[in-house]
Design an enzyme around this catalytic site. Sequence first.
Site, PDB file in Angstrom:
ATOM      1  N   SER A 127      46.189  84.199  45.931  1.00 25.32           N
ATOM      2  CA  SER A 127      44.764  84.101  46.241  1.00 25.32           C
ATOM      3  C   SER A 127      44.349  82.644  46.145  1.00 25.32           C
ATOM      4  O   SER A 127      45.149  81.774  45.807  1.00 25.32           O
ATOM      5  CB  SER A 127      43.954  84.933  45.253  1.00 25.32           C
ATOM      6  N   LYS A 128      43.092  82.416  46.414  1.00 24.09           N
ATOM      7  CA  LYS A 128      42.570  81.050  46.406  1.00 24.09           C
ATOM      8  C   LYS A 128      42.799  80.351  45.070  1.00 24.09           C
ATOM      9  O   LYS A 128      42.832  79.127  45.001  1.00 24.09           O
ATOM     10  CB  LYS A 128      41.073  81.061  46.726  1.00 24.09           C
ATOM     11  N   ARG A 129      42.916  81.152  43.996  1.00 22.60           N
ATOM     12  CA  ARG A 129      43.169  80.530  42.689  1.00 22.60           C
ATOM     13  C   ARG A 129      44.465  79.717  42.695  1.00 22.60           C
ATOM     14  O   ARG A 129      44.621  78.779  41.944  1.00 22.60           O
ATOM     15  CB  ARG A 129      43.276  81.601  41.594  1.00 22.60           C
TER      16      ARG A 129
END
Length: 494
Positions: free
Chosen positions: A254-256
């Site tokens: 994910s964007k994390r």
Amino acid sequence: MEVRVRYAPSPTGLQHIGGVRTALFNYFFARANGGKFILRVEDTDQERYSDESLQDLYDTLSWLGIAWDEGPVVGGPCGPYVQSERFDLYKKYAEQLVADGKAYYCYCTPERLDALRAEQQAAKSEQQGYDRHCINLTEEQRKEYESQGLKPVIRLKVPMEGKTTFHDVLMGDITRRNRDVSPDPVLLKSDGFPTYHLANVIDDHMMGITHIMRAQEWIPSGPLHVILYEAFGWEPPLYCHLPMVMGKDGQKLSKRHGSTSVRDFRTKGYLPEALMNYVSMVGWSYDGQREFFTKEELEQVFTLEKINKAPGVFDYKKLDWFNGQYIRQKSDEDLTALLLPYMQEAGFVTLPLTETQQRKMAELVPVVKERLKVLSDVVDLSRFLFEEPTYEDLSLFVAKGASPDIALTALTEAYEVLKTGFSQGLDHEQIEAQISELAVKLGTKVNGVFMPLRVAITGSAVSLPLFDSIHLLGQEKTFARIETALALLRSEVR
Ligand code: GLU
Ligand code: ZN
């Protein structure tokens, strides 16, 4: 039997790594089996739909060089390939199911359904979901609702007894009790829009899809889809749910973890062939050894059997390494063409290049080629050729373990070594050896001398190799910068 597979994205966001991997696996599988790769746009969710996402889908596939055999733009025998253009079909089939007693009209209002949900939650009742209130409506009751102006949805009759099994090529048989399948899902909404399940199943059947390769998050929908196929009297395709793509921490990518949209990777200067190659190795391997494959090679060797059952790890560092390898395979000419947009955007060059700029590029590209991880790295690596350093951060001059005093002395003496060396016509190795000796004399590490020199010449602690930088910049400018830096350091140390 001809293999027919599809990539069926919903244009509700930018194409991301996981989606593109699904597309690639489908594409390679089709090619390896002499089959067809179909693109289908699943745009039934009008609220989340955006034109930008659809354009991004096309841009991404064409950037990667993935051509679809049937689908939007190119057409094909099972078109249209955009779900919003197939609404009549979904309605017809949903009504067919009602006529066959496999589905029914439901007139429950949102208020009734909300109240039901609240009641079930309050009672912590085991029975969750729709209560099949309308399953046996009579013709009179229906007429009554219609006369009140209520518009029905169509719900599938999920069998209350028995089990449903679907077979997955990777996971084997997956069996679920029918009473655990959320009761009687809506197939057609009251505005005539199909739900994902209805449109997806009808299209896969009508488009002759033989294998469904899609993300593992769709496994829970599997039993329901099989029940739908049975209701229609159709044979379900073979399923092959693809293991998740995760970051190095074991969480779903994910964007994390960093950028996940292909557009971001493209902007930063990843090459399509590198991204394609690396993404194909996330959760698939040829023989556990070989990792470099061209698109044409993957089109030959891809098989379902070699998809890993375990989640695939997306490693950004590894991708950087792959990209660097692909960059180094480029000819200087091709690489120049790829780098110019970045240099133009940074304001370093104007297009078309002047003759001087051409000469500069011809010198720069072979040197920078060895250092690039992504194309946009060229901006920071070549900035020193186009902008005067500002030396704002004087601490850069001081290498780890050295002091401002040592930095000043080192730079002063290294400058002398350089000047004398160049005037005597010494080669790089000889001059470099003398500078290294300086470090011994000053009781510091080699970097204690090279760092101030590097920062003086390039303004940055990270740069191209020192003598390449001097060569690219020219002696005169190099010496002028060292003098400027020396003056600054002197005023600071005093
Ligand atoms: N439109 C669905 C998605 O975006 C397709 C799922 C499937 O492949 O069945 O993931
Ligand atoms: Zn109802």
